[in-house]
Design a protein around this motif. Structure first.
Motif, short mmCIF file in Angstrom:
data_model
loop_
_atom_site.label_atom_id
_atom_site.label_comp_id
_atom_site.label_asym_id
_atom_site.label_seq_id
_atom_site.Cartn_x
_atom_site.Cartn_y
_atom_site.Cartn_z
N VAL A 177 16.63 -11.20 52.48
CA VAL A 177 15.88 -12.24 51.76
C VAL A 177 16.40 -12.38 50.33
O VAL A 177 16.51 -13.49 49.80
CB VAL A 177 14.38 -11.92 51.78
N LEU A 178 16.74 -11.28 49.69
CA LEU A 178 17.30 -11.35 48.34
C LEU A 178 18.63 -12.08 48.33
O LEU A 178 18.94 -12.84 47.41
CB LEU A 178 17.49 -9.94 47.77
N SER A 179 19.43 -11.90 49.39
CA SER A 179 20.77 -12.48 49.44
C SER A 179 20.76 -13.95 49.87
O SER A 179 21.38 -14.80 49.22
CB SER A 179 21.64 -11.67 50.40
N VAL A 180 20.06 -14.26 50.99
CA VAL A 180 20.15 -15.61 51.56
C VAL A 180 18.80 -16.28 51.73
O VAL A 180 18.72 -17.39 52.25
CB VAL A 180 20.89 -15.57 52.92
N GLY A 181 17.72 -15.62 51.33
CA GLY A 181 16.41 -16.25 51.39
C GLY A 181 15.70 -16.16 52.72
O GLY A 181 14.58 -16.68 52.87
N LYS A 182 16.29 -15.53 53.73
CA LYS A 182 15.65 -15.39 55.04
C LYS A 182 16.21 -14.14 55.70
O LYS A 182 17.18 -13.54 55.22
CB LYS A 182 15.92 -16.61 55.92
#
Length: 535
Positions: free
Chosen positions: A463-468
């Motif tokens: 989630v921190l990297s790509v939001g999901k």
């Protein structure tokens, strides 16, 4: 009376059961076998226990769990201040919650190296609400919680596991730890001692130099900048890092828009409500500063060499000590995790190489059929360690090989490593070898995700990297799609990059020069010059 007790005590168990079950004056019958207890049972029929395969009649019918096609879904909500809240349901009375922050050694360019390492040791100390470490520990005990803080090159994670009934208290503790720490003088001294002892253990007591060698290969690869900055604080900086520097770093990077509040085994709406209650820190307006910082902290692969001549003989002692080894690492730039297909192909490539130590065997990831076992450890008894590692970040990656062995075999060790690179860039892997590597990687994926803290970290990182967050079966299918051509092409791409070289131990001056090693690796990419090892 005592005599009667002694006589009663001498009765054998069988005779005692006969006497207890005998209720009339008839002769004592021989005990009959209870069919429900199995053919070897000698208990009398009066003790007719139910078979273990059947439920007792006085208990309700047992309902067994059945597979369900419905998967647990990862829910993600972004709060008004930019904080992302991610959660996933899980069975059980315990949960894992925590915060992942885009902050770590790679962002320490304008600070002294080691700030993140210091903050890791200062986690869950005194805050505005909790006046001492003892109060924090008492709170953890009240909700059966454990806490941890870990730092990698680009992130910092604060996490706790507790009973679901104590979630609010641990999230309040998280908020206090991240936004309102005190950093008392005695806590700074304690952190100084902790980091000094950890580094002393790594350098002077631990036989395995992997953490130090990993720092060295990254420093060589990225020119001591961004991802090349050390994870472990240099000894000279221990006494120079103070409270003002720590708080300045936290003020710049510990902001809600750079965080994810994640939980496993907790209701999503409950976590969102607690995030609004305890993480209502105003969003920073310095977007232009963020863009400038992102540009300054962008990873740039330069390649290079770092050598540290050191006597490692004291690391193994006793009547029959382990041999003293010299260690080298050869690193190459690999795809970042956002290049999904190439990243997965690189993971399969690294799994196919596998490896381990001369005293390790078995288990997913270091099977005896990997190339480094078959071609390196089995055929070169002087080489004690041969392992492939792949570490991916948001804008770069590092695939590197760690070789360790007898110092007198150092030159040959480099030759063996280059020959393995030559095999990778000259021919496609066989179908059996490729399928084995893919199955090992898939099994590791599912095996690791059986642990709740690992699921938490996976959710938080994605989630921190790509939001999901993509579920495990998504990556299972991506691994399954990797073909021999994919591995061959990514190998040629990776090994065409500038070489990063690190060495640790004795007799490093006997190793061939960086230029000679690098040029020989590049010659492996051409069919005309391939296999011409050092002329």
């Amino acid at each position: 009376m005592l005599k009667a007790v002694r006589i009663f005590s001498r009765q054998s168990p069988v005779n005692l059961l006969r006497r207890l079950s005998h209720t009339d004056n008839s002769s004592i019958d021989k005990p009959t076998r209870a069919a429900s207890l199995g053919r070897d049972s000698t208990f009398p029929a009066a003790y007719n226990f139910p078979a273990l395969s059947k439920s007792p009649l006085w208990l309700p019918e047992v309902k067994f769990a059945v597979p369900d096609s419905k998967r647990y879904k990862t829910n993600v909500t972004t709060l008004d201040n930019g904080l992302r809240v991610a959660s996933e349901k899980l069975f059980g009375d315990f949960c894992t919650v925590g915060v992942i922050i885009s902050a770590g050694p790679r962002f320490e360019g304008k600070y002294l190296s080691g700030v993140s390492h210091f903050l890791e040791k200062l986690a869950f100390m005194s805050t505005d609400k909790y006046q001492s470490r003892d109060q924090v520990i008492e709170t953890l005990h009240d909700v059966n919680a454990i806490c941890d803080c870990q730092t990698s090159r680009d992130i910092t994670i604060y996490a706790l596991s507790c009973r679901t009934t104590g979630v609010e208290r641990v999230i309040e503790l998280l908020s206090e730890t991240i936004f309102r720490p005190k950093f008392l003088p005695e806590e700074i001294e304690s952190a100084q001692a902790a980091v000094f002892n950890e580094i002393d253990d790594l350098k002077n007591r631990r036989y395995d130099p992997t953490p130090i060698l990993t720092d060295m290969i990254h420093a060589a690869a990225y020119g001591n900048k961004t991802l090349g900055l050390p994870k472990y604080i240099p000894l000279d900086n221990i006494s120079r890092i103070d409270t003002s520097m720590l708080k300045s770093f936290m003020k710049e990077f510990y902001r809600p828009e750079r965080m994810v509040l994640a939980g496993v085994g907790i209701d999503h709406q409950q976590l969102v409500d607690l995030g609004n209650k305890y993480f209502s820190v105003p969003k920073s307006d310095a977007m232009n500063i963020d863009e400038k910082a992102a540009e300054q902290n962008k990873a740039v692969w330069t390649g290079g060499a770092i050598m540290e001549e050191r006597d490692l003989s004291h690391l193994s002692f006793g009547a029959d000590p382990l041999p003293e080894n010299v260690h080298v690492a050869l690193g190459f730039e690999a795809p970042c995790h956002k290049e999904e297909h190439d990243f997965v192909s690189t993971c399969v490539l690294s799994q196919m190489l596998g490896g381990g130590g001369s005293f390790s065997a078995g288990g997913p990831g270091k099977g005896l059929y990997s190339r480094f076992y078959l071609n390196v450890l089995n055929r070169n008894e002087q080489i004690k360690t041969a392992v492939s590692y792949n570490q991916a970040y948001s804008d770069s990656g590092c695939l590197y090989f760690h070789f360790g062995g007898d110092p007198s075999y150092l030159r040959n060790m480099i030759d063996v490593a280059i020959r393995e690179i030559g095999f990778l860039v000259s021919e496609r892997p066989g179908s059996v070898e490729l399928e084995r590597a893919k199955k090992q990687l898939q099994s590791m994926l599912f095996m690791n995700l059986e642990q709740r803290p690992v699921v938490f970290e996976d959710i938080a990182r994605q989630v921190l990297s790509v939001g999901k967050r993509q579920q495990a079966d998504y990556y299972y299918n991506r691994i399954e799609r990797v073909q021999a051509d994919d591995v061959y092409e990514i190998a040629r791409r990776i090994f065409s990059k500038p070489l990063a070289l690190a060495g640790l131990g004795k007799s490093l001056d006997a190793m061939r020069s960086y230029t000679q090693i690098s040029d020989t690796i590049q010659r492996q990419l051409s069919a005309k010059t391939r296999w011409r090892i050092f002329g």
